[in-house]
Design a protein around this motif. Sequence first.
Motif, PDB file in Angstrom:
ATOM      1  N   THR A   1       0.844  -1.178   0.000  1.00  0.00           N
ATOM      2  CA  THR A   1       0.000   0.000   0.000  1.00  0.00           C
ATOM      3  C   THR A   1       0.882   1.232   0.000  1.00  0.00           C
ATOM      4  OG1 THR A   1      -1.822   1.064   1.162  1.00  0.00           O
ATOM      5  CG2 THR A   1      -0.283  -0.110   2.520  1.00  0.00           C
TER       6      THR A   1
ATOM      7  N   THR B   1      -5.933   2.485   3.325  1.00  0.00           N
ATOM      8  CA  THR B   1      -6.400   1.137   3.629  1.00  0.00           C
ATOM      9  C   THR B   1      -7.097   1.138   4.981  1.00  0.00           C
ATOM     10  OG1 THR B   1      -4.476   0.254   2.452  1.00  0.00           O
ATOM     11  CG2 THR B   1      -5.653  -1.276   3.869  1.00  0.00           C
TER      12      THR B   1
ATOM     13  N   ASP C   1      -9.719  -1.389   0.493  1.00  0.00           N
ATOM     14  CA  ASP C   1      -8.932  -0.272  -0.028  1.00  0.00           C
ATOM     15  C   ASP C   1      -9.648   1.019   0.347  1.00  0.00           C
ATOM     16  OD1 ASP C   1      -6.887   0.958  -1.769  1.00  0.00           O
ATOM     17  OD2 ASP C   1      -8.622   1.449  -3.010  1.00  0.00           O
TER      18      ASP C   1
ATOM     19  N   THR D   1      -4.591  -0.722  -3.168  1.00  0.00           N
ATOM     20  CA  THR D   1      -4.040  -1.552  -2.111  1.00  0.00           C
ATOM     21  C   THR D   1      -3.990  -2.966  -2.656  1.00  0.00           C
ATOM     22  OG1 THR D   1      -4.977  -0.130  -0.387  1.00  0.00           O
ATOM     23  CG2 THR D   1      -4.418  -2.375   0.249  1.00  0.00           C
TER      24      THR D   1
END
Length: 176
Positions: free
Chosen positions: A54, A116, A131, A142
Amino acid sequence: FLAYPYIFSIYYKKENKSYYIKAFSGKGSDSKILFIKLNNKNKFILNQRELLLTGNAIFQLTAKGNFLELINFSKNTYNDDRYVVDGFNKKRITIGRHRDCDFSFPKDKSFSRYQTTIEFNEIDKQWSIIDGNNEKGSTNGTWLFGTHSFLIQDEMIVEILNNQIKITEIKASNCS
């Protein structure tokens, strides 16, 4: 160089009438070729150890009942590298650029304000991940590193050997 007989497989489970995708994981091989892109509509259940990509960060997530351990492998954070949380005390964990995130990267533009979200469901006693947040997805996405089977969902995006593929549900209709 190890030649794979196949790179990934898609298979059907009769018991829940669903399709799954899994990276090749032959004996002595590594399944570092499949990534699953999360979205803010479908929650992925954390049922074992996962690697999360991420922004410019990599996290290892380990869910054990109501406990979740996050290990941050990035060095550009203002938080601890290891974080253990009890879902009965804290039900939501956020990662992003906003300073109120549990893992905050305020100067790193590779992160969305809320990149996230990880949530604990007390009824199912499971951790899930999406996400962005429940209102909006992140800009850059993500990704979960595919080390096991994933339930295929409509509009799912997977990356296989640097190629992104969007899986769309095709519904059969009765033709007369």
